[in-house]
Design a protein around this motif. Structure first.
Motif, PDB file in Angstrom:
ATOM      1  N   ASP A 168       1.037  -1.279  -0.242  1.00  0.00           N
ATOM      2  CA  ASP A 168      -0.006  -0.291  -0.154  1.00  0.00           C
ATOM      3  C   ASP A 168       0.632   1.516  -0.007  1.00  0.00           C
ATOM      4  OD1 ASP A 168       0.483   0.615   2.674  1.00  0.00           O
ATOM      5  OD2 ASP A 168      -0.685  -0.771   3.485  1.00  0.00           O
ATOM      6  N   ASP A 169       0.120   2.130   0.044  1.00  0.00           N
ATOM      7  CA  ASP A 169       1.017   3.876  -0.095  1.00  0.00           C
ATOM      8  C   ASP A 169       1.863   3.692   0.954  1.00  0.00           C
ATOM      9  OD1 ASP A 169      -0.045   4.458  -2.562  1.00  0.00           O
ATOM     10  OD2 ASP A 169      -1.650   6.079  -1.408  1.00  0.00           O
ATOM     11  N   GLU A 170       1.487   3.070   2.357  1.00  0.00           N
ATOM     12  CA  GLU A 170       2.630   3.411   3.893  1.00  0.00           C
ATOM     13  C   GLU A 170       4.057   2.437   3.528  1.00  0.00           C
ATOM     14  OE1 GLU A 170       1.591   3.864   8.102  1.00  0.00           O
ATOM     15  OE2 GLU A 170       0.943   2.329   7.360  1.00  0.00           O
ATOM     16  N   VAL A 171       3.513   1.756   2.739  1.00  0.00           N
ATOM     17  CA  VAL A 171       4.844   0.672   2.215  1.00  0.00           C
ATOM     18  C   VAL A 171       5.562   0.752   1.582  1.00  0.00           C
ATOM     19  CG1 VAL A 171       5.436  -1.431   2.136  1.00  0.00           C
ATOM     20  CG2 VAL A 171       3.231  -1.689   3.427  1.00  0.00           C
ATOM     21  N   ARG A 172       5.135   1.777   0.428  1.00  0.00           N
ATOM     22  CA  ARG A 172       5.969   2.504  -0.630  1.00  0.00           C
ATOM     23  C   ARG A 172       6.330   3.043  -0.204  1.00  0.00           C
ATOM     24  NH1 ARG A 172       1.452   0.648  -3.918  1.00  0.00           N
ATOM     25  NH2 ARG A 172       0.304   2.887  -3.991  1.00  0.00           N
ATOM     26  N   ALA A 173       6.394   4.525   0.633  1.00  0.00           N
ATOM     27  CA  ALA A 173       7.030   5.312   0.789  1.00  0.00           C
ATOM     28  C   ALA A 173       8.252   4.246   2.559  1.00  0.00           C
ATOM     29  CB  ALA A 173       5.824   6.267   2.259  1.00  0.00           C
TER      30      ALA A 173
END
Length: 182
Positions: A168-173
């Motif tokens: 998800d976005d949090e993991v990608r960041a």
């Protein structure tokens, strides 16, 4: 098929060399022969923070202005920042996080230590996880990687595989920030 020249800029030569050195050591620990040219291209791409050689080529073909906006990391959440503090300068998890959301994010960082489409024995998984933590509990890490559906294993534990999980976005960041630190 003719080769196409790729302009390559290495933003931090020291971290690139360190990442490439670790990747080569990991390769030579599992296989006695040197990596093939395709494996070498993928090792170089990973040291630059890409998934593989194809993604590196695609990112280099993209105009620089659109690449900067596409690669601009999302602001890190509090949990992602806390997760980064759980690792030492050598990239080892120093303690098992108490908060579940931080545990989940830490598993993603450990997940990056495994190669896709490669079967691992339990001994190989243990060796990778022993090197990846400083608190001496590789068994918990192995179990949690499976519980989080980042690794899969056969019923008899004879073979483990990295699963192609969707971040998800949090993991990608978080992973982007992690690669920048390395």
């Amino acid at each position: 098929m003719p080769s196409e020249p790729l302009p390559l800029a290495i933003p931090d030569l020291s971290s690139f060399a360190r990442a490439l050195s670790h990747a080569l050591q990991a390769h030579l620990a599992t296989k006695p022969e040197p990596p093939s040219h395709v494996e070498t291209l993928n090792l170089v791409a990973r040291a630059l923070g890409q998934r593989n050689h194809q993604s590196l080529r695609a990112s280099l073909r993209t105009p620089a202005a659109s690449r900067q906006t596409a690669e601009a990391p999302a602001a890190l959440s509090d949990n992602a920042r806390k997760t980064l503090t759980q690792f030492d300068a050598e990239g080892r998890l120093v303690r098992w996080p108490t908060k579940y959301t931080v545990q989940r994010l830490a598993m993603w960082i450990l997940w990056t230590r495994f190669e896709a489409k490669r079967p691992y024995t339990e001994r190989e998984v243990n060796a990778i996880l022993k090197e990846a933590n400083a608190f001496g509990d590789h068994v918990t890490l192995r179990r949690e990687l499976i519980n989080h559906r980042l690794l899969a294993r056969k019923a008899d534990c004879s073979e483990y595989r990295k699963l192609p999980a969707r971040a998800d976005d949090e993991v990608r960041a978080l992973l982007h920030a992690w690669r920048q630190q390395r």
